[in-house]
Scaffold this motif. Structure first.
Motif, PDB file in Angstrom:
ATOM      1  N   ILE A 114      -3.754   5.653  27.104  1.00 41.94           N
ATOM      2  CA  ILE A 114      -2.754   4.604  27.261  1.00 41.94           C
ATOM      3  C   ILE A 114      -1.853   4.967  28.431  1.00 41.94           C
ATOM      4  O   ILE A 114      -1.236   6.036  28.448  1.00 41.94           O
ATOM      5  CB  ILE A 114      -1.920   4.428  25.975  1.00 41.94           C
ATOM      6  CG1 ILE A 114      -2.842   4.083  24.810  1.00 41.94           C
ATOM      7  CG2 ILE A 114      -0.857   3.350  26.165  1.00 41.94           C
ATOM      8  CD1 ILE A 114      -2.154   4.000  23.475  1.00 41.94           C
ATOM      9  N   SER A 115      -1.814   4.075  29.416  1.00 43.20           N
ATOM     10  CA  SER A 115      -0.905   4.230  30.562  1.00 43.20           C
ATOM     11  C   SER A 115      -0.286   2.858  30.791  1.00 43.20           C
ATOM     12  O   SER A 115       0.402   2.360  29.922  1.00 43.20           O
ATOM     13  CB  SER A 115      -1.668   4.769  31.777  1.00 43.20           C
ATOM     14  OG  SER A 115      -2.765   3.939  32.085  1.00 43.20           O
ATOM     15  N   ALA A 131       3.724  -2.882  27.485  1.00 39.59           N
ATOM     16  CA  ALA A 131       5.093  -3.298  27.813  1.00 39.59           C
ATOM     17  C   ALA A 131       6.055  -2.128  27.663  1.00 39.59           C
ATOM     18  O   ALA A 131       5.897  -1.290  26.774  1.00 39.59           O
ATOM     19  CB  ALA A 131       5.510  -4.438  26.897  1.00 39.59           C
ATOM     20  N   LYS A 132       7.029  -2.099  28.513  1.00 37.25           N
ATOM     21  CA  LYS A 132       8.082  -1.070  28.428  1.00 37.25           C
ATOM     22  C   LYS A 132       9.228  -1.532  27.535  1.00 37.25           C
ATOM     23  O   LYS A 132      10.011  -0.724  27.053  1.00 37.25           O
ATOM     24  CB  LYS A 132       8.628  -0.748  29.827  1.00 37.25           C
ATOM     25  CG  LYS A 132       7.589  -0.239  30.791  1.00 37.25           C
ATOM     26  CD  LYS A 132       7.153   1.148  30.424  1.00 37.25           C
ATOM     27  CE  LYS A 132       6.174   1.665  31.469  1.00 37.25           C
ATOM     28  NZ  LYS A 132       5.328   2.708  30.962  1.00 37.25           N
ATOM     29  N   ALA A 142       4.990   3.694  24.183  1.00 40.46           N
ATOM     30  CA  ALA A 142       3.542   3.637  23.965  1.00 40.46           C
ATOM     31  C   ALA A 142       3.115   4.855  23.158  1.00 40.46           C
ATOM     32  O   ALA A 142       3.742   5.918  23.207  1.00 40.46           O
ATOM     33  CB  ALA A 142       2.817   3.614  25.300  1.00 40.46           C
ATOM     34  N   PHE A 143       2.042   4.688  22.409  1.00 42.14           N
ATOM     35  CA  PHE A 143       1.490   5.795  21.642  1.00 42.14           C
ATOM     36  C   PHE A 143       0.821   6.768  22.608  1.00 42.14           C
ATOM     37  O   PHE A 143       0.299   6.378  23.650  1.00 42.14           O
ATOM     38  CB  PHE A 143       0.480   5.259  20.619  1.00 42.14           C
ATOM     39  CG  PHE A 143       0.013   6.303  19.665  1.00 42.14           C
ATOM     40  CD1 PHE A 143       0.814   6.704  18.607  1.00 42.14           C
ATOM     41  CD2 PHE A 143      -1.214   6.907  19.830  1.00 42.14           C
ATOM     42  CE1 PHE A 143       0.394   7.676  17.730  1.00 42.14           C
ATOM     43  CE2 PHE A 143      -1.655   7.878  18.950  1.00 42.14           C
ATOM     44  CZ  PHE A 143      -0.845   8.268  17.897  1.00 42.14           C
ATOM     45  N   ALA A 144       0.820   8.035  22.254  1.00 45.75           N
ATOM     46  CA  ALA A 144       0.180   9.047  23.104  1.00 45.75           C
ATOM     47  C   ALA A 144      -1.335   8.850  23.095  1.00 45.75           C
ATOM     48  O   ALA A 144      -1.906   8.408  22.112  1.00 45.75           O
ATOM     49  CB  ALA A 144       0.520  10.443  22.595  1.00 45.75           C
ATOM     50  N   GLY A 169      -0.347   3.589  17.300  1.00 46.22           N
ATOM     51  CA  GLY A 169      -1.468   4.510  17.163  1.00 46.22           C
ATOM     52  C   GLY A 169      -2.522   4.049  16.176  1.00 46.22           C
ATOM     53  O   GLY A 169      -2.500   2.925  15.693  1.00 46.22           O
ATOM     54  N   PRO A 170      -3.463   4.953  15.855  1.00 50.80           N
ATOM     55  CA  PRO A 170      -4.545   4.595  14.940  1.00 50.80           C
ATOM     56  C   PRO A 170      -4.031   4.436  13.516  1.00 50.80           C
ATOM     57  O   PRO A 170      -3.054   5.065  13.125  1.00 50.80           O
ATOM     58  CB  PRO A 170      -5.516   5.778  15.050  1.00 50.80           C
ATOM     59  CG  PRO A 170      -4.697   6.907  15.552  1.00 50.80           C
ATOM     60  CD  PRO A 170      -3.581   6.316  16.353  1.00 50.80           C
ATOM     61  N   LEU A 171      -4.713   3.563  12.746  1.00 51.11           N
ATOM     62  CA  LEU A 171      -4.365   3.354  11.341  1.00 51.11           C
ATOM     63  C   LEU A 171      -5.522   3.793  10.454  1.00 51.11           C
ATOM     64  O   LEU A 171      -6.681   3.716  10.844  1.00 51.11           O
ATOM     65  CB  LEU A 171      -4.056   1.881  11.067  1.00 51.11           C
ATOM     66  CG  LEU A 171      -2.824   1.282  11.728  1.00 51.11           C
ATOM     67  CD1 LEU A 171      -2.592  -0.139  11.224  1.00 51.11           C
ATOM     68  CD2 LEU A 171      -1.591   2.124  11.507  1.00 51.11           C
ATOM     69  N   PRO A 172      -5.194   4.231   9.226  1.00 46.56           N
ATOM     70  CA  PRO A 172      -6.254   4.664   8.313  1.00 46.56           C
ATOM     71  C   PRO A 172      -7.162   3.508   7.893  1.00 46.56           C
ATOM     72  O   PRO A 172      -6.696   2.409   7.596  1.00 46.56           O
ATOM     73  CB  PRO A 172      -5.493   5.191   7.094  1.00 46.56           C
ATOM     74  CG  PRO A 172      -4.076   5.313   7.499  1.00 46.56           C
ATOM     75  CD  PRO A 172      -3.856   4.419   8.671  1.00 46.56           C
TER      76      PRO A 172
END
Length: 188
Positions: A114-115, A131-132, A142-144, A169-172
């Motif tokens: 993600i950038s 988006a910032k 943003a998520f890493a 981020g990711p979800l279960p």
């Protein structure tokens, strides 16, 4: 002499015929809502996916890239803040969150970067600008980047204002309620 107009108050006999259809319509709407919810139907009123009536269909396999799913977000600080900001609605999931409707764009083992946009295994995800700030000018983080862990999915919506895995981020996989199928929808 000026004639005066007197108005009589409506009687119960006059009010009852007007109130009966309204009450019947309200009761019918309530019954339809309960039956629809029990039958796996949901109404989407958020622009992340088309507005309207959706159905939760059983998912009897592991989720794959391209699946559109109903998923309960986990109960954590990031999701509670998202609901306070108005990104998420209250609903039937744990923590009083409403289920999300999102597309799976990466599954366990896939690399997500993600950038200024999102990339999965080096390929740019369409309509994934990061988006910032939100629509009210509040900062978004943003998520890493990283690899999707086992038992998780990375989610996305092509709607520019979508709150999705770019930010949380990711979800279960355990939160997936089923596949999201359009029944009667409208994409504005």
């Amino acid at each position: 002499m000026i004639p005066t107009i007197t108005r009589q108050r409506p009687t119960h006999e006059q009010i009852r015929p007007a109130a009966t259809p309204l009450l019947a319509a309200a009761l019918l709407a309530l019954v339809l809502f309960i039956v629809a919810a029990a039958g796996g139907f949901r109404i989407n009123m958020t622009p992340s996916e088309p507005l309207g009536l959706w159905r939760v269909a059983a998912l009897d396999r592991s989720p794959t890239v391209g699946d559109v799913v109903f998923i309960c977000p986990p109960e954590n600080d990031r999701m509670r803040e998202a609901r306070q900001r108005g990104y998420l609605r209250s609903g039937s999931c744990p923590g009083d969150f409403a289920p999300l409707i999102k597309m799976v764009i990466a599954t366990e083992g896939q690399r997500v970067e993600i950038s200024s946009a999102m990339f999965v295994d080096g390929i740019t995800v369409a309509h994934s600008a990061v988006a910032k700030a939100d629509g009210r000018g509040r900062p978004l983080s943003a998520f890493a980047s990283g690899t999707v862990p086992a038992g998780h999915v990375f989610l996305h919506s092509g709607f520019a204002g979508s709150y999705d895995s770019r930010y949380f981020g990711p979800l279960p996989v355990s939160g997936i309620l089923g596949l999201a199928q359009k029944v009667l929808t409208y994409a504005p």
